[in-house]
Design an enzyme around this catalytic site. Structure first.
Site, PDB file in Angstrom:
ATOM      1  N   GLY A   9      11.960   0.321  29.800  1.00 17.76           N
ATOM      2  CA  GLY A   9      12.408   1.643  29.338  1.00 17.76           C
ATOM      3  C   GLY A   9      12.418   2.613  30.508  1.00 17.76           C
ATOM      4  N   ILE A  36      17.361  -1.392  28.510  1.00 18.26           N
ATOM      5  CA  ILE A  36      18.406  -2.083  27.753  1.00 18.26           C
ATOM      6  C   ILE A  36      19.800  -1.633  28.217  1.00 18.26           C
ATOM      7  CG2 ILE A  36      18.512  -0.450  25.806  1.00 18.26           C
ATOM      8  CD1 ILE A  36      18.369  -3.268  24.112  1.00 18.26           C
ATOM      9  N   ASP A  53      16.138  -6.488  27.118  1.00 21.91           N
ATOM     10  CA  ASP A  53      15.827  -6.108  25.743  1.00 21.91           C
ATOM     11  C   ASP A  53      14.370  -6.502  25.515  1.00 21.91           C
ATOM     12  OD1 ASP A  53      15.393  -5.968  23.048  1.00 21.91           O
ATOM     13  OD2 ASP A  53      17.125  -7.195  22.467  1.00 21.91           O
ATOM     14  N   TYR A 143       7.969   6.685  13.043  1.00 19.95           N
ATOM     15  CA  TYR A 143       7.500   6.639  14.431  1.00 19.95           C
ATOM     16  C   TYR A 143       5.960   6.724  14.486  1.00 19.95           C
ATOM     17  CZ  TYR A 143       6.894   8.576  19.215  1.00 19.95           C
ATOM     18  OH  TYR A 143       6.512   8.827  20.513  1.00 19.95           O
ATOM     19  N   LYS A 147       3.246   4.033  15.841  1.00 20.77           N
ATOM     20  CA  LYS A 147       2.289   4.336  16.920  1.00 20.77           C
ATOM     21  C   LYS A 147       0.850   4.105  16.449  1.00 20.77           C
ATOM     22  CE  LYS A 147       4.948   5.341  20.376  1.00 20.77           C
ATOM     23  NZ  LYS A 147       5.015   4.398  21.512  1.00 20.77           N
TER      24      LYS A 147
HETATM   25  C1  AKB Z   1       8.756  13.083  19.656  1.00 21.92           C
HETATM   26  O1  AKB Z   1       9.009  14.293  19.467  1.00 21.92           O
HETATM   27  O2  AKB Z   1       9.073  12.200  18.867  1.00 21.92           O
HETATM   28  C2  AKB Z   1       7.978  12.707  20.898  1.00 21.92           C
HETATM   29  C3  AKB Z   1       6.516  12.626  20.641  1.00 21.92           C
HETATM   30  C4  AKB Z   1       5.735  13.856  20.366  1.00 21.92           C
HETATM   31  O3  AKB Z   1       5.957  11.562  20.659  1.00 21.92           O
HETATM   32  N1  AKB Z   1       8.252  13.637  21.944  1.00 21.92           N
END
Ligand code: AKB
Length: 313
Positions: A9, A36, A53, A143, A147
């Protein structure tokens, strides 16, 4: 001893600056950039670059063997706003790339990993102010869920297989070399570009949405510091809270107006507002300070000056 480093990345917002910094420090030949897609020409031309990838284990394993890689920085991820649009793609990219790198280390094919986490691991039930390292989490975004799961897996691989993985929960990052893409904190970079090009900006977050933020130089320094610390100092193997400053769209606009007095901001919150509302407004990073000596250097005023100094040239 000379070590070979792979950045996955490398064309993204953090990856670009990390690649330049590591190449300057260790020499271009030993820092292999991969992504990628091809990005920044300067980055692709300044040392070895490979298309990769990160969800393809065989391709990653081959690259690691070919360059005799010791350390991997896994910076590829789908960020918060885009991940809400493509939940399964985000989950697959964010989790499979991590498993691939963790498994390479488990198989002793690499010896150290950096993997970024985020303030997105926290959720609407988390205490918002000076959010502690260990607190209620319950992330409500795709997301954030990826995480938080990633953090659990990093700690598991460390405890179970002795994998040397290190991680930081980045706040929103502000930089001038490469634009961010698909995040909720992206407004804090776009605003500087629009201030210069149009003298005005429409914020997709409301005036009083306070979020933790950091200038990129601090973020890169933190990344190298956590990676270079002696292993026994790294007491947290999920991910460290990290902080520098917190501000609202109104406050960043005021700091821009010191440089561009006619600058105007307006507000049209969109779907990203709900994501921002689920995150902390400030972070307690005392464990990073205590364990490996972390201290931020850039506040909002200094960040704004640096942004304009570099974007104007
Ligand atoms: C996002 O806004 O998704 C990122 C983060 C805070 O991880 N910048």
């Amino acid at each position: 001893m000379q070590k070979n480093i792979l950045i996955i990345g490398a064309c993204g917002q953090i990856g670009t600056e990390l690649t330049f910094t590591l190449r300057k420090k260790h020499g271009s030949d030993v820092v292999i950039a991969s992504d990628i897609r091809e990005g920044n020409e300067h980055l692709v031309g300044s040392g070895p670059f490979e298309l990769l990838d990160a969800t393809d284990y065989d391709a990653l394993e081959e690259l690691v063997a070919y360059y005799e890689i010791d350390e991997v920085y896994l910076m590829a991820a789908m960020l918060s706003a885009t991940a809400e649009k493509f939940p399964m793609r985000a989950w697959n990219l964010n989790m499979n790339s991590l498993f691939n790198v963790l498994n390479l280390a488990k198989e002793k094919k690499i010896s150290k990993i950096f993997w970024p986490s985020s303030i997105a691991v926290f959720g609407p039930n988390t205490p918002k102010v000076h959010t502690l390292q260990n607190t209620i989490m319950e992330p409500s975004t795709v997301y954030g869920i990826s995480k938080q799961s990633g953090e659990r897996w990093c700690e598991y691989y460390y405890n179970k297989y002795g994998v040397d993985v290190r991680s930081i929960r980045y706040p929103g990052l502000i930089s001038w070399k490469t634009m961010p893409g698909g995040g909720t904190t992206d407004y804090a970079v776009e605003i500087y570009h629009k201030a210069l090009s149009d003298g005005e900006y429409t914020s997709f977050l409301s005036a009083d949405t306070k979020l933790p933020m950091m200038f990129m130089d601090d973020a890169i320094r933190a990344t190298l510091e956590v990676m270079e610390s002696d292993a026994e100092k790294i007491k947290i193997r999920s991910s460290y809270n990290l902080a520098a400053m917190s501000f609202t769209p109104l406050e960043i606009a005021e700091s821009i107006a010191i440089h561009i007095p006619k600058f105007k901001i307006s507000y049209q919150p969109d779907s990203r507002q709900a994501i921002a509302d689920s995150w902390p407004s400030s972070i307690d990073d005392s464990k990073a300070e205590k364990d490996w000596g972390w201290k931020a250097e850039f506040d909002l005023e200094r960040t704004t000056s640096e942004m304009f100094k570099n974007l104007n040239t």
